[in-house]
Design a protein around this motif. Sequence first.
Motif, short mmCIF file in Angstrom:
data_model
loop_
_atom_site.label_atom_id
_atom_site.label_comp_id
_atom_site.label_asym_id
_atom_site.label_seq_id
_atom_site.Cartn_x
_atom_site.Cartn_y
_atom_site.Cartn_z
N GLN A 15 0.80 -1.22 0.00
CA GLN A 15 0.00 0.00 0.00
C GLN A 15 0.84 1.28 0.00
OE1 GLN A 15 -3.26 0.16 -0.66
NE2 GLN A 15 -2.99 -2.02 -1.01
N ASP A 16 2.00 1.26 0.66
CA ASP A 16 2.82 2.47 0.66
C ASP A 16 3.32 2.78 -0.75
OD1 ASP A 16 4.36 0.11 0.85
OD2 ASP A 16 6.04 1.15 1.80
N LEU A 17 3.70 1.76 -1.50
CA LEU A 17 4.15 1.95 -2.87
C LEU A 17 2.99 2.39 -3.77
CD1 LEU A 17 6.29 1.77 -5.08
CD2 LEU A 17 5.74 -0.67 -5.28
N ILE A 18 1.84 1.77 -3.60
CA ILE A 18 0.67 2.12 -4.41
C ILE A 18 0.26 3.57 -4.13
CG2 ILE A 18 -1.78 1.61 -4.81
CD1 ILE A 18 0.17 -0.46 -6.02
N LYS A 19 0.33 4.00 -2.88
CA LYS A 19 -0.02 5.40 -2.55
C LYS A 19 0.95 6.37 -3.23
CE LYS A 19 -2.26 4.43 1.83
NZ LYS A 19 -3.53 5.10 1.97
N GLU A 20 2.23 6.04 -3.25
CA GLU A 20 3.21 6.89 -3.93
C GLU A 20 2.94 6.93 -5.43
OE1 GLU A 20 5.70 8.93 -2.83
OE2 GLU A 20 4.77 8.54 -0.89
N MET A 21 2.61 5.79 -6.00
CA MET A 21 2.29 5.74 -7.43
C MET A 21 1.04 6.56 -7.72
SD MET A 21 3.18 1.72 -8.01
CE MET A 21 2.63 1.62 -9.69
N GLU A 22 0.06 6.49 -6.83
CA GLU A 22 -1.16 7.27 -7.01
C GLU A 22 -0.87 8.77 -6.98
OE1 GLU A 22 -5.76 6.65 -5.84
OE2 GLU A 22 -4.30 6.26 -4.26
N LYS A 23 0.01 9.20 -6.07
CA LYS A 23 0.40 10.61 -6.02
C LYS A 23 1.07 11.03 -7.33
CE LYS A 23 1.16 10.80 -1.05
NZ LYS A 23 2.19 10.91 0.01
N LEU A 24 1.93 10.17 -7.84
CA LEU A 24 2.59 10.47 -9.12
C LEU A 24 1.57 10.55 -10.25
CD1 LEU A 24 5.73 8.19 -8.75
CD2 LEU A 24 5.70 10.69 -8.82
N HIS A 25 0.60 9.66 -10.22
CA HIS A 25 -0.45 9.68 -11.24
C HIS A 25 -1.21 11.01 -11.20
CE1 HIS A 25 -3.66 8.37 -13.86
NE2 HIS A 25 -4.54 8.70 -12.92
N GLU A 26 -1.49 11.51 -10.00
CA GLU A 26 -2.17 12.79 -9.85
C GLU A 26 -1.34 13.95 -10.41
OE1 GLU A 26 -3.02 12.88 -5.67
OE2 GLU A 26 -4.56 11.34 -5.84
N GLN A 27 -0.03 13.73 -10.52
CA GLN A 27 0.86 14.75 -11.08
C GLN A 27 1.08 14.56 -12.58
OE1 GLN A 27 4.49 15.03 -8.74
NE2 GLN A 27 3.34 14.62 -6.88
N TYR A 43 1.51 -15.73 -13.33
CA TYR A 43 1.07 -14.50 -12.68
C TYR A 43 -0.45 -14.49 -12.57
CZ TYR A 43 5.70 -12.97 -14.31
OH TYR A 43 7.04 -12.87 -14.61
N ASN A 44 -1.13 -14.65 -13.70
CA ASN A 44 -2.59 -14.66 -13.80
C ASN A 44 -3.23 -13.57 -12.93
OD1 ASN A 44 -4.98 -15.51 -14.90
ND2 ASN A 44 -5.34 -17.03 -13.32
N ILE A 45 -2.87 -12.33 -13.24
CA ILE A 45 -3.37 -11.19 -12.48
C ILE A 45 -4.63 -10.66 -13.15
CG2 ILE A 45 -2.84 -8.85 -11.70
CD1 ILE A 45 0.17 -9.70 -11.92
N SER A 46 -5.69 -10.58 -12.40
CA SER A 46 -6.96 -10.06 -12.91
C SER A 46 -6.87 -8.55 -13.06
CB SER A 46 -8.09 -10.43 -11.96
OG SER A 46 -9.28 -9.82 -12.37
N GLU A 47 -7.31 -8.04 -14.20
CA GLU A 47 -7.25 -6.60 -14.44
C GLU A 47 -8.04 -5.81 -13.41
OE1 GLU A 47 -8.00 -5.36 -18.50
OE2 GLU A 47 -7.12 -7.22 -19.24
N ASN A 48 -9.14 -6.36 -12.92
CA ASN A 48 -9.95 -5.61 -11.95
C ASN A 48 -9.31 -5.57 -10.56
OD1 ASN A 48 -10.47 -8.19 -11.07
ND2 ASN A 48 -12.67 -8.11 -11.41
N LYS A 49 -8.20 -6.26 -10.38
CA LYS A 49 -7.47 -6.21 -9.10
C LYS A 49 -6.36 -5.16 -9.12
CE LYS A 49 -9.27 -10.11 -7.40
NZ LYS A 49 -9.47 -10.80 -6.23
N LEU A 50 -6.16 -4.54 -10.28
CA LEU A 50 -5.13 -3.51 -10.40
C LEU A 50 -5.65 -2.20 -9.83
CD1 LEU A 50 -3.94 -4.16 -14.06
CD2 LEU A 50 -2.86 -4.94 -11.95
N PRO A 51 -4.75 -1.34 -9.37
CA PRO A 51 -5.18 -0.01 -8.93
C PRO A 51 -5.90 0.71 -10.07
CG PRO A 51 -2.91 -0.41 -8.27
CD PRO A 51 -3.31 -1.54 -9.18
N ALA A 52 -6.85 1.55 -9.74
CA ALA A 52 -7.69 2.22 -10.74
C ALA A 52 -6.89 3.11 -11.68
CB ALA A 52 -8.77 3.04 -10.04
N PHE A 53 -5.73 3.59 -11.25
CA PHE A 53 -4.94 4.49 -12.08
C PHE A 53 -4.08 3.76 -13.13
CE2 PHE A 53 -2.55 3.75 -8.16
CZ PHE A 53 -1.33 3.31 -8.65
N VAL A 54 -4.08 2.45 -13.11
CA VAL A 54 -3.29 1.67 -14.07
C VAL A 54 -4.11 1.42 -15.33
CG1 VAL A 54 -2.10 -0.52 -14.51
CG2 VAL A 54 -1.94 0.55 -12.25
#
Length: 77
Positions: A15-27, A43-54
Amino acid sequence: MANGLGVLVYSLGKQDLIKEMEKLHEQGVTFIACRNALRIRKYNISENKLPAFVTVVPAGITEIVQKPAQGYAYIKP
């Protein structure tokens, strides 16, 4: 742009990394994930599990090829 093993950073739940990425996205920073990499069996990562800014693109390699024509540079560590 994350492809290959790089897509895991979007789904690790740090979450700390995701929050930093979200701040960068806002910029204005854009975060992109390769759909092909997300679907790799191990990996089999579901797209709906990604942060909304990705943003998910069909193939990361296509992005890598197209971006320099738009003025971007590709740097691989």
